[in-house]
Design a protein around this motif. Structure first.
Motif, PDB file in Angstrom:
ATOM      1  N   UNK A 335      34.434  51.665  23.607  1.00 47.69           N
ATOM      2  CA  UNK A 335      34.626  51.640  24.977  1.00 47.69           C
ATOM      3  C   UNK A 335      34.675  50.202  25.555  1.00 47.69           C
ATOM      4  N   UNK A 336      34.224  49.225  24.537  1.00 48.86           N
ATOM      5  CA  UNK A 336      34.581  47.770  24.758  1.00 48.86           C
ATOM      6  C   UNK A 336      35.964  47.403  24.445  1.00 48.86           C
ATOM      7  N   UNK A 337      36.687  48.058  23.596  1.00 44.96           N
ATOM      8  CA  UNK A 337      38.017  47.931  23.437  1.00 44.96           C
ATOM      9  C   UNK A 337      38.733  48.357  24.553  1.00 44.96           C
ATOM     10  N   UNK A 338      38.466  49.402  25.086  1.00 42.27           N
ATOM     11  CA  UNK A 338      39.109  50.061  26.316  1.00 42.27           C
ATOM     12  C   UNK A 338      38.893  49.186  27.388  1.00 42.27           C
ATOM     13  N   UNK A 339      37.774  48.525  27.657  1.00 40.96           N
ATOM     14  CA  UNK A 339      37.432  47.551  28.739  1.00 40.96           C
ATOM     15  C   UNK A 339      38.483  46.420  28.503  1.00 40.96           C
ATOM     16  N   UNK A 340      38.622  45.919  27.411  1.00 41.12           N
ATOM     17  CA  UNK A 340      39.114  44.575  27.280  1.00 41.12           C
ATOM     18  C   UNK A 340      40.570  44.735  27.435  1.00 41.12           C
ATOM     19  N   UNK A 341      41.225  46.129  27.168  1.00 38.39           N
ATOM     20  CA  UNK A 341      42.580  46.369  27.123  1.00 38.39           C
ATOM     21  C   UNK A 341      42.986  46.526  28.414  1.00 38.39           C
ATOM     22  N   UNK A 342      42.076  47.006  29.218  1.00 41.26           N
ATOM     23  CA  UNK A 342      42.169  47.386  30.779  1.00 41.26           C
ATOM     24  C   UNK A 342      42.416  45.941  31.434  1.00 41.26           C
ATOM     25  N   UNK A 343      41.468  45.413  31.107  1.00 44.68           N
ATOM     26  CA  UNK A 343      41.435  43.620  31.524  1.00 44.68           C
ATOM     27  C   UNK A 343      42.705  42.993  31.365  1.00 44.68           C
ATOM     28  N   UNK A 344      43.350  43.123  30.272  1.00 47.31           N
ATOM     29  CA  UNK A 344      44.779  42.486  30.144  1.00 47.31           C
ATOM     30  C   UNK A 344      45.781  42.953  30.799  1.00 47.31           C
ATOM     31  N   UNK A 345      45.484  44.330  31.030  1.00 47.73           N
ATOM     32  CA  UNK A 345      46.546  45.128  31.704  1.00 47.73           C
ATOM     33  C   UNK A 345      46.513  44.725  33.261  1.00 47.73           C
ATOM     34  N   UNK A 346      45.308  44.193  33.732  1.00 49.50           N
ATOM     35  CA  UNK A 346      45.089  43.863  35.124  1.00 49.50           C
ATOM     36  C   UNK A 346      45.615  42.405  35.387  1.00 49.50           C
ATOM     37  N   UNK A 347      45.376  41.719  34.098  1.00 48.64           N
ATOM     38  CA  UNK A 347      45.941  40.231  34.131  1.00 48.64           C
ATOM     39  C   UNK A 347      47.232  40.143  34.411  1.00 48.64           C
ATOM     40  N   UNK A 348      47.981  41.248  34.118  1.00 48.80           N
ATOM     41  CA  UNK A 348      49.454  41.148  34.065  1.00 48.80           C
ATOM     42  C   UNK A 348      49.631  41.029  35.824  1.00 48.80           C
ATOM     43  N   UNK A 349      48.787  41.421  36.564  1.00 46.77           N
ATOM     44  CA  UNK A 349      48.846  41.232  38.011  1.00 46.77           C
ATOM     45  C   UNK A 349      48.369  39.798  38.657  1.00 46.77           C
ATOM     46  N   UNK A 350      47.915  38.979  37.646  1.00 40.67           N
ATOM     47  CA  UNK A 350      47.247  37.774  38.082  1.00 40.67           C
ATOM     48  C   UNK A 350      48.265  36.745  39.034  1.00 40.67           C
ATOM     49  N   UNK A 351      49.735  36.858  38.661  1.00 41.85           N
ATOM     50  CA  UNK A 351      50.435  36.109  39.035  1.00 41.85           C
ATOM     51  C   UNK A 351      50.831  36.680  40.624  1.00 41.85           C
ATOM     52  N   UNK A 352      50.737  37.893  40.672  1.00 39.17           N
ATOM     53  CA  UNK A 352      51.069  38.677  41.886  1.00 39.17           C
ATOM     54  C   UNK A 352      49.846  38.252  42.962  1.00 39.17           C
ATOM     55  N   UNK A 353      48.596  38.227  42.346  1.00 37.11           N
ATOM     56  CA  UNK A 353      47.361  38.138  42.971  1.00 37.11           C
ATOM     57  C   UNK A 353      47.350  36.710  43.651  1.00 37.11           C
ATOM     58  N   UNK A 354      47.774  35.673  42.752  1.00 34.27           N
ATOM     59  CA  UNK A 354      47.657  34.177  43.249  1.00 34.27           C
ATOM     60  C   UNK A 354      48.640  34.076  44.286  1.00 34.27           C
ATOM     61  N   UNK A 355      50.004  34.655  44.216  1.00 39.00           N
ATOM     62  CA  UNK A 355      50.893  34.462  45.098  1.00 39.00           C
ATOM     63  C   UNK A 355      50.543  35.122  46.210  1.00 39.00           C
TER      64      UNK A 355
END
Lengths: 381, 314
Positions: A335-355
Motif C-alpha cells: 500500500x505504501x508503494x501505491x501511495x508513493x506511485x500516486x504521489x509521483x503521478x500527481x507530481x506530474x501536475x506540479x508544473x501546472x499547479x505552479x503555473x
C-alpha cells in the motif's frame, strides 16, 4: 517578478513546497480510499499506521533503532534522487538510475566479498561502475541519437542480469540461499564505518557514516549546480542545446559528463546500502530494484532541489517502513508503494499547479495596476 | 524448433500489439512511456475475466470477453496519460513513468486484497491462476500450439495500417503529430485526435498485456509487472520507424530473441555452449540497444511528439 509587498506565495520555493504537500495529501487520500474499498473497518487504523511508521513502538530506544534503519535506507534513496535530478537539470530523464544503482551494487559487493577490499575502495568501484553505465547512455545519446530514456531502460535490464550472473559466482553467493554472503562475517573492513553514530540510534548496527555522506553529497550537488561555472554550463546545455553549442560550450562533452556524474551518484547510492550490511543482494531477482525508480519519485517530490530531496527521501522511506505495519491479514505492505506511485503521478501536475498560482498572482497584480493607472496596460511576465 | 517458432510468434504478437499502440500515441503527438503500465492493467482486466467467467459459456465467448475486458482496462488506464498530457500539459515522461509504477503497485494491492479476502487471510500472494481458461485460446496442430492471439495481432496490424494510411482519420492523426498548429488551422481538433491516439494505444497495450501473461504460463504473479516488455515494444516501434509493417518485421526479430531465452535448452548446440541463462535473458535488450544505436541517427519520429499542444502558441 520581484516586487516588495508581494505575497509569500510568490517565492518559487514556497510554491514548490505547497505543490509537494498537495501531492502527498492527494496520494494519501487516494491510498485511503483504496484501503476503504478493500476493508472499511480497519482503513483508518491502517493509514495511520503507515504514517506513524516507527513511532508505533512505545519505547524511545526502539523508536531510535528503527529511525536508524529508516535513515540507513534514506541515504541510498537520496543518492538515486540526486542522480535523477542532476540529469534532469541538464534536460535528461535518467530512468537509468535504477540500472546504475544495480551496477554499483554489483561492483561494491564484488570488491567487498570476492576481493575483500576496504569500504572506500568498494565505494569508488561502485561509483565507477555507475558512471560507466551512465556515460554509455550519454554517449549513445550524443553519437547515435538514442533517447536516454530508452537506452536507460535497456541498460537497466542488462545491468540486472549481469549483476545476477556476477554475484552468483562461487565465493560470493551463499551456497545455501539465493542471497550473497554476508559482508559482516567475511570482511569487516568492507563495511562503512560507524564512527559512533550507531550509539545515537539505540546501537542499530546498520547506522553508519553513510547517512551524513549522502547529505554531504546533496550539498555538493546543490553547490555544483548553483554556484559553479560548470553547473551553469550544464544547465544551459539542458535549457537550450543549440544556444549552448553556439556560445562555445562543449555540448556533447557536457551531456556525457552529466550522465557520468548522475551514474556515479546512483552507483554510490547502492554502495551506501549494501556496504552497511543491512541487506544482501538476491541473485535470483527478476525485476530491477525499485530504489532507482523511487529516486525519480523523490526527485520530483523534492521539487528537483537537492535539499528538498533530503526531506522527500526521508518521507518515502518513512511510509515504506510504515507499509509493513498494516494488518497483513487484511491489507498488504505494498500500500505504501501505491501511495508513493500516486504521489509521483500527481507530481506530474506540479508544473501546472505552479503555473496556476502564478497566473492568479499576475492577474491580481494586473487588476491592481489597472485600478491605479487606467491608461497603462498590465505588466507581462 | 516448433516450440521456438511458437514462442517467437507469440512474443512477436505481444510486441506487435503494444508497439502499434505506441505508434498510434506517438503519431498523434504523445509519447507513451506508460505502455508497460497499460500492459499490466490490461493483463489484470483479462486475467480477472479468465478467472471468474464460467467455462461453460464456450471458448468463443471466453475469447471475446477476455479481449474486450483487457482492451477496456487498458483504454481506461490510458486516460490517465491523456488527461495529464493533453489537458494539463504535464511532462509526458514523468506521467508515463508514474503510470508504470502505479500499475504494478495498484495491481499488486488489488490482487492481494482479492486473494486475502477470498481465502480468509491464508493466501496473501499476488497470483491469478487461469489454467483452464487459457486453453480456450489454444488450438493444437500436432506439437504446435496455435494461439488465437496471433490472429488478433495480425488483424490489429491490418486495421492499424488502414486506419493510419487509408482513411481520413489517419491523415488527421498524423498531422497532429507532425504539425498540430497546421492541423488546427484547417479545423482539426488536436485535443480530440490526441485523445484518440492515446486511447487506441491503451486498447492495443491492454490486449498486448493479456497476450504476454498467457504466453507461456497459466498463472501470473502481478508483483512482477511485465518485465520491461512495454519498453521493448517502444524499441520495436522506433526500429520499425513508426510504420506498421516495418514494426511487424521488427516485432518478429525481437520476438525471436526473446523466445530463444525460453527454449534455448532444447537446442543441443546452444546447450553445449553452457552459457548462463542470464545471457539469453539479456539478449533482446542488447539487440535492441544495438539496433537503436545503428538506426536512430536519422530518426523518423513524428516531429511534434512529446510537446504539449497549446492553442495559444500558434
Amino acid at each position: 517578478m520581484k516586487k516588495k509587498r508581494s505575497s509569500i506565495l510568490r517565492y518559487d520555493g514556497v510554491q514548490t513546497l505547497l505543490a509537494s504537500l498537495l501531492c502527498i495529501l492527494g496520494g494519501l487520500l487516494i491510498g485511503f480510499i483504496v484501503l476503504l474499498i478493500i476493508e472499511p473497518s480497519g482503513a483508518w487504523e491502517a493509514i495511520t499506521s503507515v504514517l506513524k511508521s516507527y513511532f508505533r513502538y512505545s519505547s524511545a530506544k526502539m523508536q531510535l533503532k528503527y529511525l536508524g534503519q529508516v535513515l540507513t535506507r534514506t541515504a541510498p534513496l537520496l543518492m538515486c534522487a540526486l542522480s535523477v535530478l542532476f540529469a534532469y537539470k541538464v534536460g535528461m530523464f535518467n530512468i537509468g538510475a535504477a540500472g546504475q544503482y544495480v551496477a554499483g551494487a554489483c561492483a561494491a559487493l564484488y570488491m567487498g566479498i570476492a576481493l575483500k577490499m576496504p569500504w572506500w575502495v568498494c565505494m569508488i568501484a561502485a561509483m565507477a561502475a555507475g558512471a560507466l553505465l551512465g556515460a554509455f547512455s550519454g554517449a549513445l545519446k550524443t553519437y547515435c541519437n538514442v533517447n536516454v530514456v530508452i537506452s536507460g531502460i535497456m541498460l537497466n535490464w542488462i545491468a540486472l542480469y549481469t549483476t545476477n550472473m556476477v554475484l552468483s559466482m562461487d565465493g560470493i553467493k551463499n551456497p545455501m540461499s539465493p542471497y550473497t554472503m554476508q559482508l559482516r562475517g567475511l570482511n569487516t573492513e568492507g563495511l562503512i564505518p560507524q564512527m559512533g553514530l550507531n550509539t545515537l540510534f539505540g546501537n542499530e548496527k546498520s547506522v553508519t557514516i553513510a547517512i551524513p555522506l549522502a547529505i554531504v553529497m546533496a550539498i555538493v550537488v546543490w553547490f555544483i549546480l548553483n554556484k559553479t561555472k560548470f553547473g551553469y554550463e550544464l544547465k544551459a546545455t539542458g535549457y537550450n542545446f543549440h544556444a549552448a553549442k553556439y556560445s562555445g560550450m562543449k555540448e556533447n562533452r557536457n551531456i556525457i559528463l552529466t550522465m557520468m556524474i548522475a551514474g556515479a551518484l546512483a552507483g554510490m547510492g547502492a554502495s551506501l546500502l549494501y556496504l552497511t550490511g543491512i541487506e544482501e543482494w538476491e541473485t535470483t531477482i527478476s525485476s530491477v530494484p525499485a530504489m532507482g525508480f523511487n529516486g525519480i519519485a523523490v526527485a520530483f517530490l523534492g521539487g528537483l532541489s537537492p535539499i528538498g530531496s533530503i526531506l522527500a527521501a526521508y518521507f518515502i522511506q518513512h511510509i515504506t517502513m510504515g507499509g509493513g505495519n498494516v494488518d497483513l491479514s487484511v491489507y498488504c505492505a505494498q500500500i505504501s508503494g501505491l501511495i508513493s506511485s500516486l504521489i509521483i503521478f500527481l507530481c506530474a501536475f506540479v508544473a501546472f499547479f505552479k503555473l496556476a498560482i502564478q497566473n492568479r498572482l499576475r492577474k491580481r497584480e494586473e487588476a491592481a495596476l489597472l485600478a491605479a493607472k487606467p491608461e497603462k496596460g498590465g505588466e507581462n511576465a | 524448433m516448433i516450440l521456438l517458432s511458437q514462442y517467437t510468434l507469440l512474443f512477436a504478437s505481444v510486441l506487435l500489439l503494444v508497439a502499434l499502440g505506441g505508434c498510434f500515441a506517438e503519431r498523434s503527438g504523445v509519447i507513451n512511456i506508460g505502455l508497460e503500465g497499460i500492459m499490466v492493467i490490461g493483463a489484470l482486466g483479462g486475467a480477472l475475466v479468465m478467472k471468474f467467467l464460467p467455462m461453460e459459456l464456450g471458448a468463443a465467448t471466453m475469447i471475446v470477453a477476455v479481449i474486450l475486458s483487457s482492451a477496456l482496462a487498458g483504454m481506461l488506464y490510458s486516460l490517465l496519460l491523456a488527461v495529464a498530457a493533453i489537458n494539463f500539459k504535464a511532462d509526458q515522461t514523468i506521467t508515463g513513468t508514474a503510470m508504470n509504477m502505479l500499475a504494478t503497485a495498484a495491481a499488486t494491492v488489488g490482487v492481494k486484497a482479492m486473494n486475502t479476502a477470498a481465502s480468509g487471510g491464508n493466501d496473501v500472494s499476488s497470483d491469478i491462476v487461469y489454467t483452464r481458461a487459457r486453453d480456450a485460446f489454444i488450438v493444437r496442430f500436432g506439437n504446435f500450439e496455435f494461439n488465437w492471439f496471433m490472429v488478433v495481432a495480425l488483424v490489429a496490424l491490418l486495421v492499424a495500417w488502414v486506419l493510419l494510411y487509408k482513411v481520413k482519420f489517419g491523415l488527421r492523426l498524423r498531422a497532429c503529430g507532425e504539425h498540430p498548429q497546421a492541423a488546427d488551422s484547417v479545423g482539426i481538433n488536436v485535443y480530440k485526435m490526441r485523445y484518440a491516439g492515446v486511447m487506441i494505444s491503451g486498447i492495443l497495450g491492454g490486449i498486448g498485456g493479456i497476450v504476454y501473461i498467457t504466453a507461456g504460463v497459466s498463472s501470473w504473479k502481478f508483483e512482477n509487472g511485465v518485465a520491461g516488455f512495454g519498453f521493448l515494444a517502444l524499441a520495436v516501434m522506433i526500429f520499425g520507424q513508426w510504420k506498421p509493417f516495418k514494426i511487424a518485421l521488427a516485432a518478429l526479430l525481437f520476438g525471436f530473441f526473446r523466445a530463444l531465452g525460453n527454449v534455448y535448452t532444447g537446442f543441443d548446440f546452444l546447450k553445449n555452449l553452457n552459457l548462463p541463462s542470464g545471457i539469453y535473458n539479456m539478449l533482446p535488450y542488447i539487440i535492441s540497444l544495438l539496433v537503436l544505436a545503428l538506426t536512430s541517427k536519422s530518426s523518423l519520429a513524428p516531429k511534434a511528439e512529446g510537446i504539449p499542444y497549446d492553442k495559444g502558441s500558434r
